[in-house]
Design a protein around this motif. Structure first.
Motif, PDB file in Angstrom:
ATOM      1  N   HIS A 303       0.741  -1.442   0.482  1.00  0.00           N
ATOM      2  CA  HIS A 303      -0.432  -0.322   0.312  1.00  0.00           C
ATOM      3  C   HIS A 303       1.095   1.604  -0.407  1.00  0.00           C
ATOM      4  N   VAL A 304       1.742   1.137   0.911  1.00  0.00           N
ATOM      5  CA  VAL A 304       2.709   1.771   1.015  1.00  0.00           C
ATOM      6  C   VAL A 304       3.440   2.729  -0.406  1.00  0.00           C
ATOM      7  N   SER A 305       3.650   1.948  -0.664  1.00  0.00           N
ATOM      8  CA  SER A 305       4.745   1.581  -1.919  1.00  0.00           C
ATOM      9  C   SER A 305       3.982   2.496  -3.363  1.00  0.00           C
ATOM     10  N   ALA A 306       2.673   2.082  -3.888  1.00  0.00           N
ATOM     11  CA  ALA A 306       1.396   2.482  -4.355  1.00  0.00           C
ATOM     12  C   ALA A 306       1.138   4.458  -4.307  1.00  0.00           C
ATOM     13  N   VAL A 307       1.339   4.371  -2.385  1.00  0.00           N
ATOM     14  CA  VAL A 307       0.529   6.110  -2.403  1.00  0.00           C
ATOM     15  C   VAL A 307       1.784   6.706  -2.572  1.00  0.00           C
ATOM     16  N   VAL A 308       2.402   6.217  -2.345  1.00  0.00           N
ATOM     17  CA  VAL A 308       4.241   6.827  -2.655  1.00  0.00           C
ATOM     18  C   VAL A 308       4.201   7.428  -3.692  1.00  0.00           C
ATOM     19  N   LYS A 309       3.448   6.643  -4.491  1.00  0.00           N
ATOM     20  CA  LYS A 309       3.356   6.356  -6.557  1.00  0.00           C
ATOM     21  C   LYS A 309       2.678   7.672  -6.588  1.00  0.00           C
ATOM     22  N   ASN A 310       0.992   7.191  -6.389  1.00  0.00           N
ATOM     23  CA  ASN A 310       0.188   8.184  -6.461  1.00  0.00           C
ATOM     24  C   ASN A 310      -0.827   8.133  -5.263  1.00  0.00           C
ATOM     25  N   PRO A 311      -1.180   9.126  -4.246  1.00  0.00           N
ATOM     26  CA  PRO A 311      -2.028   8.738  -3.368  1.00  0.00           C
ATOM     27  C   PRO A 311      -3.491   7.895  -3.987  1.00  0.00           C
ATOM     28  N   ARG A 312      -3.897   8.191  -5.207  1.00  0.00           N
ATOM     29  CA  ARG A 312      -5.296   7.909  -5.580  1.00  0.00           C
ATOM     30  C   ARG A 312      -5.241   6.158  -5.309  1.00  0.00           C
ATOM     31  N   THR A 313      -4.591   5.599  -5.445  1.00  0.00           N
ATOM     32  CA  THR A 313      -4.517   3.872  -5.363  1.00  0.00           C
ATOM     33  C   THR A 313      -5.174   3.918  -3.870  1.00  0.00           C
ATOM     34  N   TYR A 314      -4.907   4.106  -2.958  1.00  0.00           N
ATOM     35  CA  TYR A 314      -5.462   3.700  -1.660  1.00  0.00           C
ATOM     36  C   TYR A 314      -6.060   5.059  -0.937  1.00  0.00           C
ATOM     37  N   GLU A 315      -6.003   6.057  -1.787  1.00  0.00           N
ATOM     38  CA  GLU A 315      -7.037   7.141  -0.664  1.00  0.00           C
ATOM     39  C   GLU A 315      -7.712   7.674  -1.244  1.00  0.00           C
ATOM     40  N   HIS A 316      -9.307   7.355  -0.912  1.00  0.00           N
ATOM     41  CA  HIS A 316     -10.984   8.012  -1.536  1.00  0.00           C
ATOM     42  C   HIS A 316     -10.715  10.041  -2.082  1.00  0.00           C
ATOM     43  N   ILE A 317      -9.837  10.265  -0.836  1.00  0.00           N
ATOM     44  CA  ILE A 317      -9.884  11.425  -0.514  1.00  0.00           C
ATOM     45  C   ILE A 317      -8.503  11.812  -0.496  1.00  0.00           C
ATOM     46  N   THR A 318      -8.522  13.449  -1.128  1.00  0.00           N
ATOM     47  CA  THR A 318      -6.854  13.679  -0.122  1.00  0.00           C
ATOM     48  C   THR A 318      -6.991  14.634   0.476  1.00  0.00           C
ATOM     49  N   LEU A 333       4.170  -5.435   9.195  1.00  0.00           N
ATOM     50  CA  LEU A 333       3.828  -5.541   7.820  1.00  0.00           C
ATOM     51  C   LEU A 333       4.629  -4.656   6.719  1.00  0.00           C
ATOM     52  N   SER A 334       5.743  -3.867   7.763  1.00  0.00           N
ATOM     53  CA  SER A 334       5.872  -2.821   6.638  1.00  0.00           C
ATOM     54  C   SER A 334       7.303  -3.478   6.124  1.00  0.00           C
ATOM     55  N   GLY A 335       7.526  -2.358   4.862  1.00  0.00           N
ATOM     56  CA  GLY A 335       8.144  -2.806   3.503  1.00  0.00           C
ATOM     57  C   GLY A 335       9.447  -1.161   3.390  1.00  0.00           C
ATOM     58  N   GLN A 336      10.031  -1.846   2.685  1.00  0.00           N
ATOM     59  CA  GLN A 336      11.289  -0.521   2.725  1.00  0.00           C
ATOM     60  C   GLN A 336      10.495   0.440   2.292  1.00  0.00           C
ATOM     61  N   SER A 337       9.586   0.923   1.602  1.00  0.00           N
ATOM     62  CA  SER A 337       8.375   1.789   1.132  1.00  0.00           C
ATOM     63  C   SER A 337       7.919   3.064   2.255  1.00  0.00           C
ATOM     64  N   ASN A 338       7.545   2.109   3.310  1.00  0.00           N
ATOM     65  CA  ASN A 338       7.248   2.348   4.782  1.00  0.00           C
ATOM     66  C   ASN A 338       8.781   3.203   5.726  1.00  0.00           C
ATOM     67  N   ILE A 339      10.069   2.173   5.803  1.00  0.00           N
ATOM     68  CA  ILE A 339      10.734   3.266   6.123  1.00  0.00           C
ATOM     69  C   ILE A 339      11.329   4.325   5.148  1.00  0.00           C
ATOM     70  N   LEU A 340      11.341   4.070   4.037  1.00  0.00           N
ATOM     71  CA  LEU A 340      12.404   5.736   3.287  1.00  0.00           C
ATOM     72  C   LEU A 340      11.063   6.739   3.620  1.00  0.00           C
ATOM     73  N   TYR A 341       9.070   6.098   3.615  1.00  0.00           N
ATOM     74  CA  TYR A 341       9.058   7.778   3.874  1.00  0.00           C
ATOM     75  C   TYR A 341       8.857   8.430   5.151  1.00  0.00           C
ATOM     76  N   LYS A 342       8.753   7.146   5.872  1.00  0.00           N
ATOM     77  CA  LYS A 342       8.664   8.028   7.818  1.00  0.00           C
ATOM     78  C   LYS A 342      10.462   8.372   7.891  1.00  0.00           C
ATOM     79  N   ALA A 343      11.023   8.329   6.933  1.00  0.00           N
ATOM     80  CA  ALA A 343      12.433   8.672   8.126  1.00  0.00           C
ATOM     81  C   ALA A 343      12.803   9.698   6.626  1.00  0.00           C
ATOM     82  N   ARG A 344      11.750  10.268   5.799  1.00  0.00           N
ATOM     83  CA  ARG A 344      11.970  11.828   4.541  1.00  0.00           C
ATOM     84  C   ARG A 344      10.786  12.654   6.440  1.00  0.00           C
ATOM     85  N   GLU A 345       9.797  11.902   6.558  1.00  0.00           N
ATOM     86  CA  GLU A 345       8.972  12.564   7.783  1.00  0.00           C
ATOM     87  C   GLU A 345       9.889  13.068   8.379  1.00  0.00           C
TER      88      GLU A 345
END
Length: 541
Positions: A303-318, A333-345
């Motif tokens: 999910h996180v990998s897809a949301v990073v590319k395009n939030p619409r993939t798993y979010e019905h609104i902004t 359940l985390s993958g590398q995408s979760n780690i990268l996203y949280k690190a950027r935060e």
């Protein structure tokens, strides 16, 4: 764009929830927040029923509102009296509210058994009450109580009640699903019967959630032509609650293209929901649509990998359109995408091939398997992130601690004492403190040892403390049925200062050790975040 009016009844119907009670001051603060949100009507209460509501209508005269009109609530007059002599109708007029809403019976069984009168007499009660109030108010609404049950039992009579209310001067006829038992298909059929029998008459909806469809029915009513929607913030209300305005308003605005609030106000819906939950002293449901903390939270790596590319993939609104924010959670359940996203935060722009990412991911999964929960304790995660990166300073080391509980016969509570040995900058501090229980004693002892080195810890306060038994974690020495009182526990500690709040976590089969871990992280996070704030300020300067 078509517009409907939002009629908020949090201050009246919402307070009928079994665990909600508001003072006059609470109600005034919530009313101001609702006006800021931009609802059209705020139902302040029933001035003839209790001193709190009577005082509210007195005090509200001292405030000015930009968007909302204040409504007073009451009932039709007593069947053995007259409208002119009825004390409740008199209290409605004396409240000074520009809007009055009264309810009347539209279900024949309520007329004959609850009121103890006849069907014709009930029609007189409705007509006479509304006619009496009409000259005294700017707007007059009639709540047809139990309308949908009444229509099911006796459609001709339920419609006759509506007709009488319309003839007596009601501006809006509000169809109430008071028992909350009407399903959407039947709801639609009955609303269509009303619009056929009373073409062009303004009608609204007031739904309860006993079948879990109050929001769906309210939206359906608007689609069928309702001009007013009644409900409460967060769905508070009697039994299973009222229709949740925090779901209705965004759905109508964003999904149906129907305006509910003034332009630009929709992003206030989430902070308003959280404000009201604080005022009623309840934690807001995290899984609440639109405004919940989990409404835009993503945990699975795919999910996180897809949301990073395009939030619409798993979010019905902004999320920002409703004042919320996207959250990426960390777990097994985390993958590398979760780690990268949280690190950027937290200000770290890492490459997915960086060995650190794999190390941190492995560490998180190992610790979550032990019972740690970083999705709920982001302060502990930020510390872990910086420690693995080698960027977290070691502020202190607790080399030893001891907690003693002492009680004697007939003493109301045990006396708790904690002793700690803490190493700070090569120096050992050995201190003790008494407290109200082991966690408080340990917290006081640690602070006592550190206050000479870090005086800003005096700003820090414990705000919440949660313990959960982790029954899914087994040990070899457990009985076949489970570990029982020897189970591992997870402790979540929420602390705060004047600037922010943060949550940390600890896990152990020993509740004091789990509490110590969480408190140690909380203190470290306070010191770490203060240093980070100083560095940021220095760089900007």
């Amino acid at each position: 764009m078509r517009r409907v009016s939002i009629y908020d009844t949090t201050l009246r119907d919402g307070t009928q929830a079994e665990d909600i009670s508001l003072t006059t001051e609470d109600k005034l603060r919530i009313a101001l927040k609702l006006d800021e949100l931009g609802v059209a009507y705020i139902e302040g209460g029933w001035p003839g029923s209790n001193p709190t509501d009577k005082r509210f209508f007195q005090e509200i005269q001292n405030y000015s509102f930009k968007n909302a009109a204040i409504a007073a609530f009451g009932s039709t007059h007593a069947h053995r009296g007259t409208a002119a002599t009825d004390p409740n109708l008199k209290a409605l007029v004396e409240s000074g509210a520009p809007v009055v809403t009264i309810f009347g019976k539209s279900w024949d069984i309520h007329v004959t058994e609850a009121l103890g009168t006849t069907l014709p007499r009930n029609l007189e009660l409705v007509g006479d009450s509304l006619a009496f109030l009409r000259p005294h108010v700017k707007e007059l609404f009639f709540d047809a109580e139990h309308f949908f049950d009444g229509f099911t039992a006796n459609p001709d009579y339920a419609l006759a009640v509506l007709k009488k209310a319309h003839e007596a001067g009601a501006d809006v006829l509000v169809l109430c699903d008071t028992n909350g038992g009407t399903l959407p298909g039947d709801f639609r059929r009955m609303v269509e019967a009303v619009t056929t029998a009373l073409p062009g008459v303004a009608f609204g909806v007031h739904a309860h959630n006993d079948s879990g469809v109050a929001v769906a029915n309210s939206i359906e009513a608007v689609v069928l032509g309702a001009c007013q929607v009644q409900g409460t913030i967060n769905g508070y209300g009697e039994r299973c609650g009222n229709a949740n305005l925090c779901s209705i308003i965004p759905s109508l605005t964003l999904k149906c293209g129907i305006a509910c609030l003034p332009e630009g106000k929709l992003p206030l819906i989430t902070p308003t929901a959280h404000f009201v939950s604080e005022m009623v002293n309840q934690a807001p449901p995290s899984n609440q649509p639109y405004v919940g903390d989990a409404a835009f939270a993503h945990k699975g790596g795919i999910h996180v990998s897809a949301v990073v590319k395009n939030p619409r993939t798993y979010e019905h609104i902004t999320p920002e359109t409703v004042g919320n924010a996207r959250r990426v959670l960390l777990s097994d359940l985390s993958g590398q995408s979760n780690i990268l996203y949280k690190a950027r935060e937290f200000g770290f722009d890492l490459d997915k091939n960086d060995p650190f990412v794999l190390e941190l991911l492995s560490t998180i999964k190992e610790r979550e398997a032990m019972g740690y929960e970083y999705s709920a304790a982001e302060a502990s995660y930020e510390l872990l992130l910086n420690r693995v990166l080698g960027r977290a300073r070691s502020y202190f080391t607790v080399t030893r601690y001891r907690v003693l509980d002492d009680n004697v016969y007939d003493r109301a509570e045990p006396i708790t004492e904690a002793t700690v040995m803490i190493k700070v900058g090569g120096r050992i501090k050995h201190t003790a403190a008494a407290g109200m229980g082991p966690v408080n004693a340990l917290d006081k002892a640690i602070r006592k040892a550190l206050r000479g080195f870090y005086p800003r810890l005096a700003e820090m306060r414990l705000l919440d403390f949660k313990v959960r038994v982790l029954s899914g974690l087994k040990r070899d020495d457990c009985e076949p049925g489970g570990c029982g009182t020897a189970s591992h526990v997870r402790v979540l500690v929420e602390c705060g200062d004047a600037a922010k709040r943060w949550v940390t976590v600890g896990v152990s089969h020993n509740v004091i050790e789990a509490s110590f871990q969480a408190m140690e992280d909380a203190i470290n996070y306070k010191l770490f975040s203060d240093d980070k704030a100083k560095l940021t300020k220095a760089l900007k300067g």
